[in-house]
Design a protein around this motif. Sequence first.
Motif, short mmCIF file in Angstrom:
data_model
loop_
_atom_site.label_atom_id
_atom_site.label_comp_id
_atom_site.label_asym_id
_atom_site.label_seq_id
_atom_site.Cartn_x
_atom_site.Cartn_y
_atom_site.Cartn_z
N TYR A 182 3.10 -8.10 7.08
CA TYR A 182 1.68 -8.48 7.05
C TYR A 182 1.50 -9.74 6.20
CZ TYR A 182 -3.09 -8.41 5.21
OH TYR A 182 -4.35 -8.77 4.81
N ILE A 183 2.16 -9.77 5.04
CA ILE A 183 2.04 -10.93 4.15
C ILE A 183 2.58 -12.19 4.85
CG2 ILE A 183 2.92 -11.93 1.98
CD1 ILE A 183 0.70 -9.91 1.54
N ASN A 184 3.66 -12.01 5.61
CA ASN A 184 4.21 -13.13 6.36
C ASN A 184 3.21 -13.69 7.35
OD1 ASN A 184 6.74 -14.33 6.06
ND2 ASN A 184 7.67 -12.32 6.29
N HIS A 204 0.84 -1.19 0.00
CA HIS A 204 0.00 0.00 0.00
C HIS A 204 0.88 1.25 0.00
CE1 HIS A 204 -3.18 2.68 1.30
NE2 HIS A 204 -4.04 1.72 0.99
N PRO A 205 0.56 2.27 -0.82
CA PRO A 205 1.44 3.45 -0.86
C PRO A 205 1.52 4.20 0.47
CG PRO A 205 -0.53 3.76 -2.22
CD PRO A 205 -0.52 2.33 -1.79
N ALA A 206 0.47 4.08 1.30
CA ALA A 206 0.47 4.84 2.55
C ALA A 206 1.36 4.19 3.62
CB ALA A 206 -0.95 4.95 3.07
N TYR A 207 1.78 2.96 3.41
CA TYR A 207 2.59 2.27 4.41
C TYR A 207 3.90 1.80 3.80
CZ TYR A 207 -1.82 2.27 6.88
OH TYR A 207 -2.98 2.67 7.48
N THR A 208 4.84 1.51 4.68
CA THR A 208 6.16 1.10 4.17
C THR A 208 6.10 -0.32 3.60
OG1 THR A 208 6.77 0.22 6.30
CG2 THR A 208 7.40 2.50 5.88
N PRO A 209 6.97 -0.62 2.63
CA PRO A 209 6.99 -1.98 2.07
C PRO A 209 7.31 -3.03 3.15
CG PRO A 209 8.34 -0.50 0.75
CD PRO A 209 7.90 0.27 1.94
N GLU A 210 8.11 -2.64 4.16
CA GLU A 210 8.48 -3.60 5.21
C GLU A 210 7.25 -4.03 6.00
OE1 GLU A 210 10.15 -0.60 4.86
OE2 GLU A 210 11.75 -1.57 3.70
N GLY A 235 -3.78 5.00 16.30
CA GLY A 235 -2.63 5.47 17.08
C GLY A 235 -2.32 4.57 18.26
N GLU A 236 -2.87 3.35 18.26
CA GLU A 236 -2.62 2.44 19.38
C GLU A 236 -1.31 1.67 19.22
OE1 GLU A 236 -6.04 -0.05 19.28
OE2 GLU A 236 -7.35 1.52 20.07
N ALA A 237 -0.79 1.66 18.01
CA ALA A 237 0.47 0.92 17.79
C ALA A 237 1.29 1.62 16.72
CB ALA A 237 0.15 -0.50 17.34
N LYS A 238 2.59 1.31 16.75
CA LYS A 238 3.46 1.85 15.72
C LYS A 238 3.80 0.74 14.73
CE LYS A 238 6.26 3.65 18.72
NZ LYS A 238 7.24 3.81 19.56
N GLU A 239 4.36 1.13 13.60
CA GLU A 239 4.67 0.13 12.58
C GLU A 239 5.64 -0.93 13.10
OE1 GLU A 239 5.68 1.18 8.66
OE2 GLU A 239 3.93 2.46 8.35
N SER A 240 6.47 -0.53 14.09
CA SER A 240 7.46 -1.48 14.60
C SER A 240 6.85 -2.48 15.59
CB SER A 240 8.61 -0.72 15.24
OG SER A 240 8.08 0.18 16.18
#
Length: 471
Positions: free
Chosen positions: A243-245, A232-238, A279-284
């Motif tokens: 998510y796919i994993n 998705h363009p709004a999120y990082t490829p990582e 805003g409950e979690a970060k991408e990491s």
Amino acid sequence: MSVTSMMLSSSSPLIQSLCIRIIQPTNLIKKMQCAGYPEDKLCSLADRLPCRETQVTTLLSLMGEPDQYSYPSIFIYGHRATGKSHVVLSIMKELELPHTFVDCVECVSPALLFHRVLLAFFGPDAAASLPRCPSLSDFVRLYKQMSSKTPATQTRYLILDRAERTRDMDFSLLPALLRLQELVRDNVTVILLSQVVWEKFRPNTGCFEPLLFHFPDYNKAELVQILSRDHHPAYTPELYASYINILLGVFFSVCRDLRELRHLAALNFPKFCEPLEKGEAKESDIHKLWRNIEPHLQRAMQTVYLREVSSMQWKEQQMDEKETTTPRGLSAHAHIELPYYSKFLLIAAYLASFNPARTDRRFFLKSHGKIKKTNFLKKHEKTSNHLLGPKPFPLDRLLAIFYSVVDSRVAPTASIFSQIMSLVSLQLLTQIGHDDQLDAPKYKCAVSMDFILAISRTVIFDVVKYLYDFL
Ligand SMILES: Nc1ncnc2c1ncn2[C@@H]1O[C@H](COP(=O)(O)OP(=O)(O)OP(=O)(O)O)[C@@H](O)[C@H]1O
Ligand SMILES: [Mg+2]
């Protein structure tokens, strides 16, 4: 000299040994792949077809340089969504090779196929010259005529997708297509794509053997690599890759179909991102995101994948779930798995509960004779039976309806009776008024319309057609 320029039968040991070598590409073949094709286009092809580099290399070496004669027929097989059509079409389009792609499902008769081929290779005039019901020899004659006027400067490719359909056409069609090059004396190669193995194609009378080429299934790592590209363009490829994993961790054991996985990935991604948006979690915080999405995916596996509900219904249910934590609607029953006849018993019970007994003749008797329409559709009966609730019915009525709706012949064995008892103990049926041993038991159906719709869908039975209220 390229492999494909040799006009040898694939059954000859030389060709077979060459094929074995081709299918395990060596550096020599890697060098060969570029011969005759622009480097930049090959690069963009490799970029478009991740995890299929070996297949592309092999195919290009089988095809040889564009102006060389190629092998007469190549048979590509593999499970669904292994990229057969995608790879072949991408090669043709990217390298701008003269080709026609025919889905055999669309060609109900050989005439349509001949028309499509002539139209693509020689234009509308050639196609229009075909007689009304062209035979194979008409097609070959016309093709020869046209190709002598406009000889091929590059190999022409005739790609037949879902080629197993050609077996249902004229018996001489497939053997002729396999050696079309020889029949029309033109630089043409037929590529057949199918999920069915060649052994199931080979006619009893024998035929020219095509080169066989297998597309293996994608493994998990390859699926991750391919699916991660749709990020998705709004999120990082990582983030998308992780998510796919997670998605494959849940679904890989039951589904390896790239198309379905791609659909499931797109369908469930908004749910995965929910904590990020709130805003409950970060991408990491992958662990937190995983905890949020995992139960959701498990549920998705039970409903969407089994096609019990459509993707749209699934999305709507997820919306509703925000208000009520327990899963509602069809998914609530997804975990109930009944034996085949129990499903029909339950359907019969539902019909007995909600249809007036006098309508049974009309619904379940094949030669019910004349029943007065006015008698049958009593207009003054304004109240819906569904609003009144289920009515009790005797066992013999249940069995009569059951034998009528179930497709195959079933003997009234003890197993059928014990299945009725199981339905009662599961509280899907209610037994009433059986205190007196002389009294025959009566039952009531205790399930909702949604439930019965879901059950009847699994046995492909249109229950609504048999309900008096919906007539
Ligand atoms: N290596 C790949 N990279 C990117 N997308 C791919 C790849 N392989 C397949 N796909 C995609 O997966 C989908 C299914 O591929 P494709 O139609 O080529 O499968 P197929 O082997 O022809 O299946 P079928 O036997 O059902 O016709 C297509 O949307 C295609 O774009
Ligand atoms: Mg295909």
